[in-house]
Design a protein around this motif. Structure first.
Motif, PDB file in Angstrom:
ATOM      1  N   ASN A  74       0.833  -1.208   0.000  1.00 20.41           N
ATOM      2  CA  ASN A  74       0.000   0.000   0.000  1.00 20.41           C
ATOM      3  C   ASN A  74       0.868   1.259   0.000  1.00 20.41           C
ATOM      4  N   PHE A  75       1.937   1.238   0.782  1.00 24.59           N
ATOM      5  CA  PHE A  75       2.868   2.368   0.828  1.00 24.59           C
ATOM      6  C   PHE A  75       3.509   2.580  -0.540  1.00 24.59           C
ATOM      7  N   ALA A  76       3.945   1.487  -1.175  1.00 28.24           N
ATOM      8  CA  ALA A  76       4.590   1.587  -2.490  1.00 28.24           C
ATOM      9  C   ALA A  76       3.644   2.188  -3.523  1.00 28.24           C
ATOM     10  N   LYS A  77       2.400   1.766  -3.502  1.00 26.55           N
ATOM     11  CA  LYS A  77       1.417   2.289  -4.465  1.00 26.55           C
ATOM     12  C   LYS A  77       1.150   3.773  -4.220  1.00 26.55           C
ATOM     13  N   GLN A  78       1.133   4.174  -2.948  1.00 29.93           N
ATOM     14  CA  GLN A  78       0.934   5.585  -2.630  1.00 29.93           C
ATOM     15  C   GLN A  78       2.094   6.433  -3.145  1.00 29.93           C
ATOM     16  N   ARG A  79       3.355   5.951  -2.923  1.00 29.30           N
ATOM     17  CA  ARG A  79       4.512   6.693  -3.414  1.00 29.30           C
ATOM     18  C   ARG A  79       4.496   6.783  -4.934  1.00 29.30           C
ATOM     19  N   PHE A  80       4.080   5.698  -5.589  1.00 32.76           N
ATOM     20  CA  PHE A  80       4.004   5.717  -7.043  1.00 32.76           C
ATOM     21  C   PHE A  80       3.017   6.786  -7.510  1.00 32.76           C
ATOM     22  N   ARG A  81       1.853   6.846  -6.878  1.00 35.29           N
ATOM     23  CA  ARG A  81       0.846   7.845  -7.259  1.00 35.29           C
ATOM     24  C   ARG A  81       1.348   9.256  -7.012  1.00 35.29           C
ATOM     25  N   ALA A  86       2.994  14.172  -9.579  1.00 29.77           N
ATOM     26  CA  ALA A  86       3.952  15.277  -9.663  1.00 29.77           C
ATOM     27  C   ALA A  86       4.591  15.374 -11.047  1.00 29.77           C
ATOM     28  N   GLY A  87       4.282  14.397 -11.912  1.00 28.26           N
ATOM     29  CA  GLY A  87       4.816  14.416 -13.268  1.00 28.26           C
ATOM     30  C   GLY A  87       6.192  13.807 -13.417  1.00 28.26           C
ATOM     31  N   ASP A  88       6.633  13.032 -12.408  1.00 33.14           N
ATOM     32  CA  ASP A  88       7.972  12.446 -12.455  1.00 33.14           C
ATOM     33  C   ASP A  88       7.913  11.021 -11.904  1.00 33.14           C
ATOM     34  N   GLY A  89       7.097  10.187 -12.530  1.00 35.78           N
ATOM     35  CA  GLY A  89       6.788   8.865 -12.012  1.00 35.78           C
ATOM     36  C   GLY A  89       7.943   7.879 -12.065  1.00 35.78           C
ATOM     37  N   PRO A 117       0.297   0.308 -13.429  1.00 35.43           N
ATOM     38  CA  PRO A 117       0.532  -0.209 -14.786  1.00 35.43           C
ATOM     39  C   PRO A 117       1.232  -1.575 -14.774  1.00 35.43           C
ATOM     40  N   LYS A 118       0.904  -2.405 -15.736  1.00 36.01           N
ATOM     41  CA  LYS A 118       1.474  -3.735 -15.821  1.00 36.01           C
ATOM     42  C   LYS A 118       3.001  -3.670 -15.928  1.00 36.01           C
ATOM     43  N   SER A 119       3.654  -4.626 -15.312  1.00 31.57           N
ATOM     44  CA  SER A 119       5.112  -4.775 -15.344  1.00 31.57           C
ATOM     45  C   SER A 119       5.855  -3.674 -14.596  1.00 31.57           C
ATOM     46  N   THR A 120       5.122  -2.836 -13.848  1.00 31.91           N
ATOM     47  CA  THR A 120       5.774  -1.786 -13.069  1.00 31.91           C
ATOM     48  C   THR A 120       6.151  -2.276 -11.682  1.00 31.91           C
ATOM     49  N   TYR A 121       5.253  -3.010 -11.035  1.00 30.86           N
ATOM     50  CA  TYR A 121       5.468  -3.494  -9.678  1.00 30.86           C
ATOM     51  C   TYR A 121       6.086  -4.886  -9.699  1.00 30.86           C
TER      52      TYR A 121
END
Length: 222
Positions: A74-81, A86-89, A117-121
């Motif tokens: 959950n933390f990882a998904k929040q940081r990704f969002r 912010a435009g720098d994913g 997105p697929k293959s990101t995590y």
């Protein structure tokens, strides 16, 4: 009019901050490494980042999250969002966690496999624990670990590690540098053990830490 000016000033400030951050980034992939442990695993991957001379803007290592697998995801998904908004994913998000008796382990793996997105995590799991990866720096073993009364599988791995690495202590900073000379041996052992587990329809013991290490050391070629 004053409100409009304030909006435009804030927008310009945000754009400028993003441009400054992007300027600090280097040309290779931007990744997030989120670790279950607060010290051992973050220190290990921070040392790997330093060893391969990688920019901390490109390789963000975090250990300040929930200490159970689903909370980590959950933390990882929040940081990704946050970075995406912010435009720098991030290009990749690696979640490093152990099976070691965690009731949310299977749900966390399933959540990462289904994440978009697929293959990101990517789930960087160890069964039963991260110390199995360290043990593979010294020897090849596929002996399974089973919880016993008063002696967890993770504790058993730790005891095995201490027989070959007596100076090891959880939370120490120098583990990566101390074991760098045995890294290739560990990678080969981890690949071999994972293949053996897959042939036998099990995951005990296994680790995927070598997959993250190989990504990190080859990241400038990506």
């Amino acid at each position: 009019m004053g409100t409009d000016n304030l909006f435009h000033k804030r927008k310009a400030k945000s754009v400028n901050a993003l441009q400054r951050r992007a300027a600090r980034r280097e040309a290779y992939a931007k990744i997030l490494v989120v670790c279950e442990g607060e010290k051992t695993e973050p220190y290990y991957f921070e040392a790997a980042r330093s060893h391969y001379r990688l920019n901390s803007v490109n390789v963000e290592v975090r250990g300040d999250c929930d200490n159970h697998p689903q909370g980590l995801v959950n933390f990882a998904k929040q940081r990704f969002r946050e970075e995406q908004d912010a435009g720098d994913g991030f290009d990749k998000v690696f979640c490093v966690f152990d099976q070691d008796g965690h009731p949310s382990y299977s749900a966390a793996v399933k959540s990462l496999n289904a994440a978009t997105p697929k293959s990101t995590y990517v789930a960087i799991t160890s069964v039963p624990c991260f110390e199995y990866w360290l043990l593979l720096h010294f020897l090849y073993s596929t002996r399974p670990y089973t919880d016993l009364p008063g002696n967890s599988s993770g504790h058993q791995v730790l005891r095995d590690l201490e027989t070959v690495f007596p100076d090891y202590q959880k939370g120490q900073r120098a583990v990566f540098s101390q074991l760098i000379g045995q890294l290739e041996f560990a990678i080969n052992n981890a690949e071999r053990a994972l293949s053996e587990c897959q042939r036998n329809g099990t995951d005990n013991p296994s680790t995927r830490v070598h997959e993250l290490i190989e990504f990190i050391r080859n990241i400038k070629q990506s």
